[in-house]
Design an enzyme around this catalytic site. Structure first.
Site, PDB file in Angstrom:
ATOM      1  N   LYS A 165       0.831  -1.085  -0.061  1.00  0.00           N
ATOM      2  CA  LYS A 165      -0.180  -0.059   0.045  1.00  0.00           C
ATOM      3  C   LYS A 165       0.730   1.198   0.105  1.00  0.00           C
ATOM      4  CE  LYS A 165      -3.227  -2.379  -0.642  1.00  0.00           C
ATOM      5  NZ  LYS A 165      -4.164  -2.098  -1.680  1.00  0.00           N
ATOM      6  N   ASP A 193       0.873  -0.499  -4.900  1.00  0.00           N
ATOM      7  CA  ASP A 193      -0.863  -0.230  -5.121  1.00  0.00           C
ATOM      8  C   ASP A 193      -0.922   1.221  -4.724  1.00  0.00           C
ATOM      9  OD1 ASP A 193      -3.434   0.379  -5.740  1.00  0.00           O
ATOM     10  OD2 ASP A 193      -3.917  -1.521  -4.526  1.00  0.00           O
ATOM     11  N   GLU A 218       0.228  -0.124  -9.600  1.00  0.00           N
ATOM     12  CA  GLU A 218      -1.275  -0.477  -9.654  1.00  0.00           C
ATOM     13  C   GLU A 218      -2.024   0.907  -9.286  1.00  0.00           C
ATOM     14  OE1 GLU A 218      -2.557  -4.112  -7.729  1.00  0.00           O
ATOM     15  OE2 GLU A 218      -4.485  -2.972  -7.087  1.00  0.00           O
ATOM     16  N   ASP A 241      -7.542  -0.808 -10.996  1.00  0.00           N
ATOM     17  CA  ASP A 241      -8.415  -1.585 -10.028  1.00  0.00           C
ATOM     18  C   ASP A 241      -9.638  -0.688  -9.945  1.00  0.00           C
ATOM     19  OD1 ASP A 241      -9.359  -2.738  -7.769  1.00  0.00           O
ATOM     20  OD2 ASP A 241      -7.849  -2.789  -6.582  1.00  0.00           O
ATOM     21  N   LYS A 265     -13.121  -7.361  -8.514  1.00  0.00           N
ATOM     22  CA  LYS A 265     -13.708  -7.479  -7.115  1.00  0.00           C
ATOM     23  C   LYS A 265     -15.395  -7.983  -7.315  1.00  0.00           C
ATOM     24  CE  LYS A 265     -10.656  -4.337  -4.543  1.00  0.00           C
ATOM     25  NZ  LYS A 265      -9.722  -4.294  -5.196  1.00  0.00           N
TER      26      LYS A 265
HETATM   27 MG    MG Z   1      -5.838  -2.276  -5.764  1.00  0.00          MG
END
Ligand code: MG
Length: 368
Positions: A165, A193, A218, A241, A265
């Site tokens: 992250k 990401d 990402e 994403d 997702k």
């Molecule tokens: Mg992601």
């Protein structure tokens, strides 16, 4: 077969690590999940689950799942749970948008279809590839040293793919990526990401700062066009994403060569029916995928496992075992990580049975 009753249960899912932090100072300490039960006139009951990543990640929030179900469920009573496309058509006709509200009902009806057919859901989604599939570990945002330490310890548990992250200060993010890559082996995969957290110029600084590093980038920025601009300036493998909102984005992204990998997702697409459609499209287009959800417990983890295990391995970049991040078990039969990998249950349906004492009393109960 007809749907006769829809129930929803609210469950709190605390995290083993105490909290999960990502870009922009956003964090969650206890996940608020909704477990959905769908009962039928033939004695079968299916289970689904929806768990947004707090209210600030996607256009979804936990109490919105329940409010949406109260609105939607009366329109679904009496429908045939085995006719998944028709059921989704009905849900879209009576409620515009809000795919995450519909996801729990759709997953539960796949569970019913599997039980009725005597087959695990992954067989019905196309077939089981191999014995198991690969997982990634999400690494909560922290100092470069702490994140490297966390990656090393999860690597010792068997994970080989890691998603950092980042999306914070550009210089710190460069240090985070360098520190973590330093504790990995050449075959390990690392994803940075940013969760939309960088402006264009900061994203450009980071990709230049890690140019010699083997790392995937990402969702660097907030919009599709910003991400496409960054994409066109880097030769790092590139993942989209948050901005992947449906089939339209995938078609546009494929035409623009906007990504090498996308994250599918389940709840963002509205359930397994539509996530499967996206999965099959991506596989046909040669785009690899992370198959997951926004978050969840044992029921979501089972749904993810069935979709991931029925995805051709060359296109399954990673998947997620959310039930290992949280401290509470809410169902029996759920898949569990072994050495950084997981397998879908082999019993009919999703293969999970909620622990009713863990769910408590329903917060929504609609029947006819
Ligand atoms: Mg992601």
């Amino acid at each position: 077969m007809r749907i006769t009753r829809i129930t929803a249960y609210q469950v709190d899912l605390p995290l083993h690590e105490g909290s999960y932090k990502w870009s922009g100072g956003k964090s969650v300490t206890v996940f608020d999940s909704t477990v959905v039960g769908v009962e039928t006139d033939e004695g079968l009951t299916g289970w689904g689950e929806v768990c947004p990543l707090g209210p600030a990640y996607l256009a979804a929030y936990a109490s919105g799942v329940r409010a949406g179900l109260a609105e939607l469920a009366p329109h679904i009573i009496g429908e045939n749970p085995l006719e998944l496309a028709k059921l989704n058509h009905r849900m879209d006709a009576v409620m515009k948008g809000h795919p995450y509200v519909k996801s729990g009902i759709d997953i539960a009806c796949w569970d019913i279809l599997g039980q009725a057919a005597g087959q695990p859901v992954c067989t019905l989604l196309g077939g089981r590839y191999g014995e198991d599939f690969i997982l990634y570990r999400a690494i909560s945002q922290d100092s470069p040293e702490a994140m490297a330490h966390s990656v090393a310890s999860y690597r010792a548990e068997g994970y080989r793919r890691f998603q950092l992250k980042v999306g914070g200060d550009a210089n710190t993010d460069i240090e985070r990526i360098r520190a973590v890559r330093g504790v990995l082996q050449p075959d390990d995969r690392l994803v940075a990401d940013a969760n939309t957290g960088w402006t264009l110029h900061e994203a450009m600084r980071v990709i230049r700062g890690v140019r010699d590093i083997d790392v995937y980038i990402e969702q660097p920025c907030a919009t599709y066009d910003e991400c496409l601009s960054v994409r066109r300036h880097t030769d790092h493998p590139f993942v989209l994403d948050e901005i992947v909102e449906g089939i339209e984005t995938l078609v546009r992204g494929a035409a623009d060569s906007a990504m090498d990998v996308v994250n599918i997702k389940i709840s963002k697409f509205g359930g397994l029916t539509k996530a499967r459609q996206a999965r099959d499209l991506c596989a046909s287009l040669g785009i690899a995928m992370t198959i997951e959800d926004s978050w969840g417990g044992d029921v979501v983890t089972a749904a993810i496992a069935h979709l991931a295990h029925s995805t051709p391995p060359e296109f399954l970049f990673t998947s997620t075992d959310f039930n290992s991040y949280v401290t509470r078990t809410i169902a029996t039969g759920a898949p569990r990580r072994v050495n950084g990998r997981m397998a879908a249950p082999t019993t009919p349906g999703l293969g999970v049975k909620p622990i009713m004492e863990a769910l408590g009393s329903p917060v929504l109960d609609i029947s006819r």
